[in-house]
Design a protein around this motif. Structure first.
Motif, PDB file in Angstrom:
ATOM      1  N   THR A  16     -18.782  13.533  -6.949  1.00 18.17           N
ATOM      2  CA  THR A  16     -18.915  14.220  -5.981  1.00 18.17           C
ATOM      3  C   THR A  16     -19.186  15.324  -5.900  1.00 18.17           C
ATOM      4  N   ALA A  17     -18.560  15.888  -5.963  1.00 19.39           N
ATOM      5  CA  ALA A  17     -18.040  17.589  -6.275  1.00 19.39           C
ATOM      6  C   ALA A  17     -19.389  18.207  -7.478  1.00 19.39           C
ATOM      7  N   GLY A  18     -19.888  17.304  -7.924  1.00 19.50           N
ATOM      8  CA  GLY A  18     -21.020  18.001  -8.908  1.00 19.50           C
ATOM      9  C   GLY A  18     -20.360  18.455 -10.241  1.00 19.50           C
ATOM     10  N   MET A  19     -21.439  19.045 -10.673  1.00 20.80           N
ATOM     11  CA  MET A  19     -21.038  19.766 -11.730  1.00 20.80           C
ATOM     12  C   MET A  19     -20.961  21.001 -12.232  1.00 20.80           C
ATOM     13  N   GLY A  20     -19.837  21.881 -13.336  1.00 22.78           N
ATOM     14  CA  GLY A  20     -19.560  22.995 -13.522  1.00 22.78           C
ATOM     15  C   GLY A  20     -20.118  23.274 -14.490  1.00 22.78           C
ATOM     16  N   ALA A  21     -19.372  24.452 -15.025  1.00 23.73           N
ATOM     17  CA  ALA A  21     -20.121  25.595 -16.598  1.00 23.73           C
ATOM     18  C   ALA A  21     -19.776  24.108 -17.563  1.00 23.73           C
ATOM     19  N   LEU A  22     -20.890  24.629 -18.093  1.00 27.70           N
ATOM     20  CA  LEU A  22     -21.170  23.677 -19.346  1.00 27.70           C
ATOM     21  C   LEU A  22     -21.182  21.979 -19.442  1.00 27.70           C
ATOM     22  N   ARG A  23     -21.871  21.689 -17.670  1.00 35.13           N
ATOM     23  CA  ARG A  23     -22.256  20.424 -17.707  1.00 35.13           C
ATOM     24  C   ARG A  23     -20.794  19.725 -17.342  1.00 35.13           C
ATOM     25  N   ARG A  24     -19.686  20.097 -17.580  1.00 40.78           N
ATOM     26  CA  ARG A  24     -18.382  19.397 -16.647  1.00 40.78           C
ATOM     27  C   ARG A  24     -17.890  18.756 -14.941  1.00 40.78           C
ATOM     28  N   LEU A  25     -17.704  18.183 -15.510  1.00 37.12           N
ATOM     29  CA  LEU A  25     -17.365  17.000 -14.286  1.00 37.12           C
ATOM     30  C   LEU A  25     -17.129  17.800 -13.113  1.00 37.12           C
ATOM     31  N   ARG A  26     -16.803  17.820 -12.123  1.00 33.58           N
ATOM     32  CA  ARG A  26     -15.757  18.624 -10.901  1.00 33.58           C
ATOM     33  C   ARG A  26     -14.762  17.947 -10.429  1.00 33.58           C
ATOM     34  N   LEU A  27     -13.727  17.370 -10.609  1.00 32.75           N
ATOM     35  CA  LEU A  27     -12.717  17.050 -10.499  1.00 32.75           C
ATOM     36  C   LEU A  27     -12.228  17.636  -8.666  1.00 32.75           C
ATOM     37  N   SER A  28     -10.810  16.914  -8.360  1.00 32.23           N
ATOM     38  CA  SER A  28     -10.282  17.086  -6.724  1.00 32.23           C
ATOM     39  C   SER A  28      -8.983  17.403  -7.120  1.00 32.23           C
ATOM     40  N   PHE A  29      -7.680  18.082  -6.692  1.00 33.59           N
ATOM     41  CA  PHE A  29      -6.434  17.665  -7.289  1.00 33.59           C
ATOM     42  C   PHE A  29      -6.291  16.243  -5.929  1.00 33.59           C
ATOM     43  N   GLY A  30      -4.868  15.540  -6.467  1.00 32.15           N
ATOM     44  CA  GLY A  30      -4.658  14.439  -5.202  1.00 32.15           C
ATOM     45  C   GLY A  30      -4.913  12.847  -4.942  1.00 32.15           C
ATOM     46  N   GLU A  31      -6.663  13.228  -6.251  1.00 32.11           N
ATOM     47  CA  GLU A  31      -7.215  12.278  -5.933  1.00 32.11           C
ATOM     48  C   GLU A  31      -5.996  11.105  -6.732  1.00 32.11           C
ATOM     49  N   THR A  32      -6.323   9.596  -6.210  1.00 30.39           N
ATOM     50  CA  THR A  32      -5.269   8.659  -5.471  1.00 30.39           C
ATOM     51  C   THR A  32      -6.407   7.613  -5.684  1.00 30.39           C
ATOM     52  N   ASP A  33      -5.319   6.450  -6.859  1.00 35.16           N
ATOM     53  CA  ASP A  33      -5.958   5.079  -7.065  1.00 35.16           C
ATOM     54  C   ASP A  33      -7.262   4.688  -6.669  1.00 35.16           C
ATOM     55  N   CYS A  34      -8.043   5.895  -7.486  1.00 32.47           N
ATOM     56  CA  CYS A  34     -10.416   5.434  -7.217  1.00 32.47           C
ATOM     57  C   CYS A  34     -10.305   4.754  -8.291  1.00 32.47           C
ATOM     58  N   VAL A  35     -11.683   3.636  -8.155  1.00 27.61           N
ATOM     59  CA  VAL A  35     -12.092   2.731  -9.025  1.00 27.61           C
ATOM     60  C   VAL A  35     -13.400   2.725  -8.505  1.00 27.61           C
ATOM     61  N   VAL A  36     -13.987   3.203 -10.214  1.00 28.78           N
ATOM     62  CA  VAL A  36     -15.107   3.652 -10.550  1.00 28.78           C
ATOM     63  C   VAL A  36     -15.542   2.327 -11.609  1.00 28.78           C
ATOM     64  N   THR A  37     -17.315   1.988 -10.870  1.00 31.67           N
ATOM     65  CA  THR A  37     -17.430   1.245 -12.144  1.00 31.67           C
ATOM     66  C   THR A  37     -18.765   1.580 -13.179  1.00 31.67           C
ATOM     67  N   LEU A  38     -18.444   1.381 -14.382  1.00 25.52           N
ATOM     68  CA  LEU A  38     -19.856   2.420 -15.057  1.00 25.52           C
ATOM     69  C   LEU A  38     -21.053   0.726 -15.738  1.00 25.52           C
ATOM     70  N   ARG A  39     -22.409   1.075 -14.917  1.00 34.55           N
ATOM     71  CA  ARG A  39     -23.191  -0.056 -15.940  1.00 34.55           C
ATOM     72  C   ARG A  39     -23.599   0.326 -16.807  1.00 34.55           C
ATOM     73  N   HIS A  40     -24.764  -1.232 -16.926  1.00 32.00           N
ATOM     74  CA  HIS A  40     -25.550  -0.912 -18.505  1.00 32.00           C
ATOM     75  C   HIS A  40     -24.555  -0.037 -19.879  1.00 32.00           C
ATOM     76  N   CYS A  41     -23.444  -0.324 -19.613  1.00 33.69           N
ATOM     77  CA  CYS A  41     -22.513  -0.379 -20.856  1.00 33.69           C
ATOM     78  C   CYS A  41     -22.725  -0.819 -22.197  1.00 33.69           C
ATOM     79  N   ILE A  42     -22.495  -0.494 -23.154  1.00 40.68           N
ATOM     80  CA  ILE A  42     -23.599  -1.315 -24.126  1.00 40.68           C
ATOM     81  C   ILE A  42     -22.283  -1.773 -25.029  1.00 40.68           C
ATOM     82  N   PRO A  43     -21.908  -3.298 -25.726  1.00 41.09           N
ATOM     83  CA  PRO A  43     -20.970  -3.883 -25.685  1.00 41.09           C
ATOM     84  C   PRO A  43     -20.424  -3.659 -27.526  1.00 41.09           C
ATOM     85  N   GLY A  44     -19.646  -3.038 -28.046  1.00 39.10           N
ATOM     86  CA  GLY A  44     -19.403  -2.726 -29.058  1.00 39.10           C
ATOM     87  C   GLY A  44     -19.445  -0.710 -28.893  1.00 39.10           C
ATOM     88  N   THR A  45     -19.577   0.010 -28.477  1.00 38.01           N
ATOM     89  CA  THR A  45     -20.591   1.286 -27.929  1.00 38.01           C
ATOM     90  C   THR A  45     -19.193   1.729 -27.604  1.00 38.01           C
TER      91      THR A  45
END
Length: 208
Positions: A79-108
């Motif tokens: 949600t903070a966007g992408m910075g230099a060299l296509r790096r995802l941005r993070l904030s300090f103090g983020e706590t107990d965040c849960v993320v679901t990644l979809r369409h993963c390929i088993p074994g990859t």
């Protein structure tokens, strides 16, 4: 006998003008003072946000919501966007965040590279001590085996959906061993992580 009013009238006009000048000057001073007060308040608010080393933030990372499986395949966004060299941005103090990644390929194998590991650390710190990574915790709750290292996370998908949880260090903790890194803006996001597929050469992949 009435006095001569020819001298009194200019005097009264002069007095009235001086009075009006004083009123206008007072209004100008009050207006300037109000502007200065607003500016000072804005600067103090900004400074308080920058200097607050324990500020908490909402979660930045989330799984791609693209409908195309090739575009969203086990991919992170921020949600903070992408910075230099296509790096995802993070904030300090983020706590107990849960993320679901979809369409993963088993074994990859997928890797989340933590570029904050490369920031210079103080020479006085013993090797390996302190908050080396921006993450204070990282877990996979379901759907993959994983390993978490200072320079990133690798995971091997066992299901098409992978659920992970993470927290990030507070600003004061993160910079406690990075005194030479400037500026230390606690209220903003930093360029933190990037994502790759098939990262065995870079970090090594865990077994399924």
């Amino acid at each position: 006998v009435h006095g001569d009013t020819s001298l009194a009238l200019p005097f009264q006009v002069s007095t009235l003008r001086r009075g009006l000048d004083h009123v206008l000057m007072a209004r100008r001073v009050a207006f300037l003072f109000s502007l200065l007060s607003v500016a000072a308040f804005a600067l103090m608010t900004r400074a308080a946000a920058v200097m607050n080393p324990h500020a908490a933030h909402s979660c930045s990372l989330f799984g791609s919501t693209a409908d195309d499986p090739f575009e969203s395949a086990c991919q992170l966004n921020s949600t903070a966007g992408m910075g230099a060299l296509r790096r995802l941005r993070l904030s300090f103090g983020e706590t107990d965040c849960v993320v679901t990644l979809r369409h993963c390929i088993p074994g990859t194998c997928y890797a989340i590279l933590d570029h904050t590991y490369l920031l210079p650390r103080d020479d006085l710190e013993p090797p390996g001590s302190g908050p080396i990574s921006v993450f204070s915790s990282f877990r996979v709750l379901r759907g993959a085996s994983f390993q978490w290292m200072p320079h990133g996370v690798t995971l091997t998908a066992t299901e098409s959906s992978v659920v992970l949880s993470y927290s990030t260090h507070s600003c004061s903790d993160f910079y406690s061993i990075r005194g030479s890194v400037q500026p230390q803006l606690c209220d903003g996001a930093i360029d933190a992580v990037s994502q790759t597929i098939g990262a065995a050469v870079v970090l090594g992949c865990p077994g399924p």
